[in-house]
Write a protein that holds these residues in place. Structure first.
Motif, PDB file in Angstrom:
ATOM      1  N   HIS A   1      42.748  71.583  40.296  1.00 21.29           N
ATOM      2  CA  HIS A   1      43.868  72.512  40.249  1.00 21.29           C
ATOM      3  C   HIS A   1      43.713  73.615  41.295  1.00 21.29           C
ATOM      4  O   HIS A   1      42.631  74.188  41.447  1.00 21.29           O
ATOM      5  N   VAL A   2      44.802  73.913  41.987  1.00 17.52           N
ATOM      6  CA  VAL A   2      44.819  74.989  42.988  1.00 17.52           C
ATOM      7  C   VAL A   2      45.947  75.951  42.623  1.00 17.52           C
ATOM      8  O   VAL A   2      47.112  75.536  42.513  1.00 17.52           O
TER       9      VAL A   2
ATOM     10  N   GLU B   1      36.892  70.963  39.810  1.00 16.69           N
ATOM     11  CA  GLU B   1      36.429  69.909  40.716  1.00 16.69           C
ATOM     12  C   GLU B   1      35.374  69.004  40.067  1.00 16.69           C
ATOM     13  O   GLU B   1      35.508  67.770  40.062  1.00 16.69           O
TER      14      GLU B   1
ATOM     15  N   ALA C   1      48.595  76.194  49.895  1.00 15.82           N
ATOM     16  CA  ALA C   1      47.619  75.157  49.564  1.00 15.82           C
ATOM     17  C   ALA C   1      46.702  74.879  50.753  1.00 15.82           C
ATOM     18  O   ALA C   1      45.482  74.718  50.589  1.00 15.82           O
TER      19      ALA C   1
ATOM     20  N   HIS D   1      48.330  70.373  41.361  1.00 10.37           N
ATOM     21  CA  HIS D   1      47.347  69.504  40.721  1.00 10.37           C
ATOM     22  C   HIS D   1      47.092  68.301  41.630  1.00 10.37           C
ATOM     23  O   HIS D   1      48.013  67.538  41.938  1.00 10.37           O
TER      24      HIS D   1
ATOM     25  N   SER E   1      40.729  77.359  43.560  1.00  6.88           N
ATOM     26  CA  SER E   1      40.782  76.062  42.873  1.00  6.88           C
ATOM     27  C   SER E   1      39.750  76.016  41.755  1.00  6.88           C
ATOM     28  O   SER E   1      38.791  76.786  41.737  1.00  6.88           O
TER      29      SER E   1
ATOM     30  N   SER F   1      43.934  77.379  50.998  1.00 10.37           N
ATOM     31  CA  SER F   1      42.953  77.442  49.917  1.00 10.37           C
ATOM     32  C   SER F   1      41.622  76.885  50.402  1.00 10.37           C
ATOM     33  O   SER F   1      41.570  76.046  51.296  1.00 10.37           O
TER      34      SER F   1
ATOM     35  N   LEU G   1      39.512  74.829  49.064  1.00  7.40           N
ATOM     36  CA  LEU G   1      39.351  73.388  48.877  1.00  7.40           C
ATOM     37  C   LEU G   1      40.063  72.599  49.967  1.00  7.40           C
ATOM     38  O   LEU G   1      39.462  71.740  50.632  1.00  7.40           O
TER      39      LEU G   1
END
Length: 234
Positions: free
Chosen positions: A53-54, A85, A10, A108, A82, A13, A15
């Motif tokens: 969501h990622v 958004e 995460a 999420h 992701s 990622s 985002l």
């Protein structure tokens, strides 16, 4: 994957790594972490969006269903990517449905967590814009592929994204069924089969859900060179 491994993915990622560092742990601590089986629905078209969501592992497809019942694949996301958004931050209905096309792990992030942070630190908004721009760039690239590349070249580009190395030979596993691959690349299933056949000249052999690539560099050259005329497009 362990929870710590999930958090590591995460953090990498687009985002999350775009967020100011002082807010990352707060966002991750409020996130929901879920596993999905192949074919399981994440959300449906027209449902209100409440989260971003990622994908932490596996593959998720976004698709629309027309009034006639036909399904159109909009995009496919994998590890570290992701989606959702824009609609989540505006509390709008999803314009698409999302489905796991392989067993997957998804994080999420509740939209209200990010909205609250944005009110305190405007830098959060810039992070969201970075992820949104990435989606736009991806859609533009897809459109460019549809207009400028033959079907075989599109399939070659797709296979290259699955390769771990930059040179030499490799074997890759097709991450989802061929019908979805065809839809993702703007092709009919029969056109995909013809494209796989044409790629034999570039050293690609496909058997069920595996593709053996003799030379990654040769395949990249094939993808980037306009070798076929418009008669072969599709």
């Amino acid at each position: 994957m362990t929870h710590d491994a999930h958090k590591l993915v995460a953090r990498k990622s687009l985002l999350v790594r775009s967020l100011p560092e002082q807010h990352v742990e707060h966002v991750l601590s409020h996130a929901l972490w879920r596993s999905y089986d192949r074919g399981e629905t994440l959300f449906l078209q027209e449902e209100n969006a409440h989260a971003i969501h990622v994908v932490l592992d596996g593959w998720v497809k976004l698709y629309r269903v027309s009034p006639t019942g036909a399904e159109a694949v909009v995009s496919v996301f994998t590890k570290g990517e992701s989606f959702g958004e824009a609609v989540a931050l505006h509390n709008l209905p999803y314009p698409v449905s999302a489905e796991a096309v392989s067993p997957c792990e998804v994080m999420h992030i509740p939209a209200n967590v990010l909205i609250s942070l944005m009110r305190k630190d405007p830098e959060i908004g810039i992070s969201i814009l970075a992820a949104t721009f990435s989606h736009l760039h991806g859609l533009v690239s897809q459109l460019e592929q549809l207009k400028a590349q033959t079907g075989a070249q599109r399939v070659a580009e797709f296979l290259l994204t699955l390769c771990q190395g930059e040179a030499g030979g490799c074997e890759v596993t097709l991450p989802y069924d061929k019908m979805l691959i065809a839809g993702r690349l703007g092709m009919k299933p029969e056109s995909l089969s013809r494209a796989f056949s044409r790629l034999k000249t570039a050293g690609v052999r496909v058997s069920r859900n595996h593709a053996e690539i003799a030379d990654i560099e040769a395949l990249r050259e094939y993808a980037e060179t306009d070798r076929a005329d418009s008669w072969h497009k599709g």
